[in-house]
Design an enzyme around this catalytic site. Structure first.
Site: not given
Length: 235
Positions: A83, A197
């Protein structure tokens, strides 16, 4: 082959892509029935998301350090945080374990520099777009000029991530809104766009942008394979 330690589950939708990309790439390079040696510590993203929006980064840092230590004890040779946002505490993690961390921004920036791009748009969670832990690394370490969308567009990007993509919901209407955000970044001079992202790759691909797209999920996963097979990732 080194053992890849994956800190995942944030969300599992993108962690599944990491696992797929890494294993497909190892099989492609080594051929036959080969796959990656890996361990994954998967978070409950419901808990993580709540702490993020509460601004409780201290508790999040503790959880990330615990995950890193668990992977280190389990035999991982290096760490991959699956992430972008949780790289906010990358330095804290590096200080608490003995194994190295492959930072997601580094292989991304290396590819951008290799492409001759100097001004790049950044899409991600509001935390990634607004805080300096990610933009600062891109500019200070790699000399990139990083553009983020204005406040209204940042809200659009953030809300689609948290209300749709982390749950695997992919809507054409949201793709159209992202295309508009990208177009406005290009109007401001962005020569390329970072999908900062790891879930955005579920929604956006190169055909959605008039300028090159750099997908952090794919680039990070491929760099992990480089490292696992004995090549140092590009920096």
């Amino acid at each position: 082959m080194k053992v890849i330690g994956l800190i995942g589950g944030m969300s599992w939708e993108s962690s599944a892509q990491y696992y797929r990309i890494i294993n497909e790439e190892v099989r492609a390079r080594l051929e036959g029935a080969h796959s990656a040696k890996s361990l994954m510590w998967s978070m409950d993203f419901g808990e993580i998301e709540a702490l993020q929006h509460q601004g409780d980064w201290a508790s999040l840092t503790e959880r990330m350090i615990e995950a890193a230590r668990n992977l280190e004890r389990g035999g991982a040779d290096f760490l991959v945080i699956c992430t972008n946002t949780m790289h906010r505490m990358a330095a804290d993690i590096e200080n608490k374990v003995k194994i190295p961390l492959l930072h997601i921004a580094d292989p991304t920036a290396a590819k951008i520099k290799q492409a001759g791009v100097s001004k790049v748009g950044l899409l991600g969670t509001a935390f990634t777009m607004e805080q300096d832990f990610y933009k600062g690394r891109l500019s200070e370490k790699f000399g990139l000029d990083v553009l983020v969308p204005p406040a209204e567009d940042r809200e659009i990007v953030h809300e689609i991530i948290y209300h749709e993509l982390v749950s695997g919901v992919v809507l054409e209407a949201s793709r159209a809104r992202y295309r508009e955000v990208i177009a406005r970044l290009v109007e401001r001079g962005a020569q390329a766009v970072i999908l900062g992202c790891t879930e955005i790759m579920l929604l956006i691909s190169q055909k959605d942008s008039p300028v090159p797209i750099f997908d952090t999920t794919e680039l990070h996963a491929l760099a992990a394979v480089d490292w696992a097979l004995g090549q140092q990732p590009q920096r």
